[in-house]
Design a protein around this motif. Sequence first.
Motif, short mmCIF file in Angstrom:
data_model
loop_
_atom_site.label_atom_id
_atom_site.label_comp_id
_atom_site.label_asym_id
_atom_site.label_seq_id
_atom_site.Cartn_x
_atom_site.Cartn_y
_atom_site.Cartn_z
N PRO A 15 -10.23 -14.72 -13.10
CA PRO A 15 -10.58 -13.93 -11.92
C PRO A 15 -9.34 -13.27 -11.32
CG PRO A 15 -10.83 -16.29 -11.48
CD PRO A 15 -10.49 -16.13 -12.93
N ASN A 16 -9.56 -12.13 -10.74
CA ASN A 16 -8.52 -11.32 -10.11
C ASN A 16 -7.44 -10.90 -11.09
OD1 ASN A 16 -9.90 -11.70 -7.69
ND2 ASN A 16 -8.72 -13.56 -7.20
N GLN A 17 -7.80 -10.72 -12.36
CA GLN A 17 -6.84 -10.27 -13.37
C GLN A 17 -7.18 -8.83 -13.71
OE1 GLN A 17 -6.97 -12.44 -17.00
NE2 GLN A 17 -5.17 -11.46 -17.88
N ASP A 18 -6.17 -8.03 -13.85
CA ASP A 18 -6.36 -6.63 -14.18
C ASP A 18 -6.72 -6.50 -15.66
OD1 ASP A 18 -6.37 -3.90 -14.20
OD2 ASP A 18 -4.18 -3.69 -14.21
N PRO A 19 -7.91 -5.94 -16.00
CA PRO A 19 -8.29 -5.85 -17.41
C PRO A 19 -7.44 -4.86 -18.19
CG PRO A 19 -9.98 -4.85 -16.02
CD PRO A 19 -8.96 -5.47 -15.11
N THR A 20 -6.71 -3.98 -17.51
CA THR A 20 -5.88 -3.02 -18.23
C THR A 20 -4.46 -3.52 -18.42
OG1 THR A 20 -5.34 -1.89 -16.17
CG2 THR A 20 -7.25 -1.08 -17.41
N ALA A 21 -4.16 -4.67 -17.85
CA ALA A 21 -2.81 -5.23 -17.98
C ALA A 21 -2.60 -5.70 -19.40
CB ALA A 21 -2.64 -6.39 -17.01
N PRO A 22 -1.37 -5.70 -19.90
CA PRO A 22 -1.12 -6.16 -21.27
C PRO A 22 -1.46 -7.64 -21.41
CG PRO A 22 0.95 -5.66 -20.14
CD PRO A 22 -0.15 -5.23 -19.24
N GLN A 23 -2.07 -7.98 -22.53
CA GLN A 23 -2.51 -9.34 -22.80
C GLN A 23 -1.39 -10.09 -23.52
OE1 GLN A 23 -5.51 -10.59 -21.87
NE2 GLN A 23 -5.88 -8.62 -20.83
N PRO A 24 -1.38 -11.41 -23.36
CA PRO A 24 -0.34 -12.19 -24.08
C PRO A 24 -0.64 -12.15 -25.57
CG PRO A 24 -1.87 -13.66 -22.94
CD PRO A 24 -2.19 -12.25 -22.50
N PRO A 25 0.41 -12.27 -26.40
CA PRO A 25 0.18 -12.21 -27.85
C PRO A 25 -0.66 -13.39 -28.33
CG PRO A 25 2.44 -12.84 -27.38
CD PRO A 25 1.81 -12.47 -26.07
N HIS A 26 -1.44 -13.14 -29.39
CA HIS A 26 -2.33 -14.15 -29.96
C HIS A 26 -1.54 -15.08 -30.87
CE1 HIS A 26 -5.90 -16.01 -31.57
NE2 HIS A 26 -5.54 -15.70 -32.81
N ASP A 27 -1.73 -16.38 -30.69
CA ASP A 27 -1.05 -17.38 -31.50
C ASP A 27 -1.90 -17.65 -32.74
OD1 ASP A 27 0.51 -19.37 -32.53
OD2 ASP A 27 -0.04 -20.88 -31.03
N PRO A 28 -1.40 -17.33 -33.96
CA PRO A 28 -2.23 -17.53 -35.15
C PRO A 28 -2.45 -18.99 -35.48
CG PRO A 28 -0.05 -16.76 -35.78
CD PRO A 28 -0.11 -16.71 -34.28
N TYR A 29 -1.64 -19.91 -34.93
CA TYR A 29 -1.79 -21.33 -35.25
C TYR A 29 -2.63 -22.07 -34.21
CZ TYR A 29 1.84 -20.22 -38.56
OH TYR A 29 2.55 -19.64 -39.58
N ALA A 30 -3.11 -21.35 -33.21
CA ALA A 30 -3.93 -21.97 -32.17
C ALA A 30 -5.33 -22.22 -32.71
CB ALA A 30 -3.99 -21.06 -30.95
#
Length: 181
Positions: A15-30
Amino acid sequence: MQPGNPGQDPYGQQPNQDPTAPQPPHDPYAPPPAAPYGQQPTSGQPYGQPTSGQPYGQQPAAPYGQQPQDPYGQQQPYGGAPTYPNAGYPQQQGQNNTLGLVSMILGIASIPLICCLYLGIPVGIAGVVTGYLAKQKVAQGQASNAGQAKTGLICGAVGVGLGILLFILSIVANVNLPTEP
């Protein structure tokens, strides 16, 4: 936001997060995220196909002396009616329906052929003869077209009768009646 879960958005956003803001990189080992909307995991197969351990849909081999399971469900279900090959389709074993068909064609053709130089009389006679022979084959069980045989017999007789009647009328019309002087 869903009313029962106030801390998380159904689309995975905070909540209260900007949808156009850059997202954190995806961890392939998660570990993979939980299946959204109640979907079942597909084990990495396309189109949600479950894996059975056998490649290409092959069934495992049955032990010696036992019947393997039918992969296509062609076994009779419990309490079901027996199935037969070609069920519902007529079997034409040893039947020759050609004579009845020829009789019907000749009988029907004899009626309009009366006008063509009385050609309808011999064609009608042929229709009557073949119709009679075809009815005999139907009675013996060698053919199954009694309707065609009867049609050829009746139409052939009508063609012969009309041909003879037309022949008699043409003779009567050409007779010169004697006139008084």
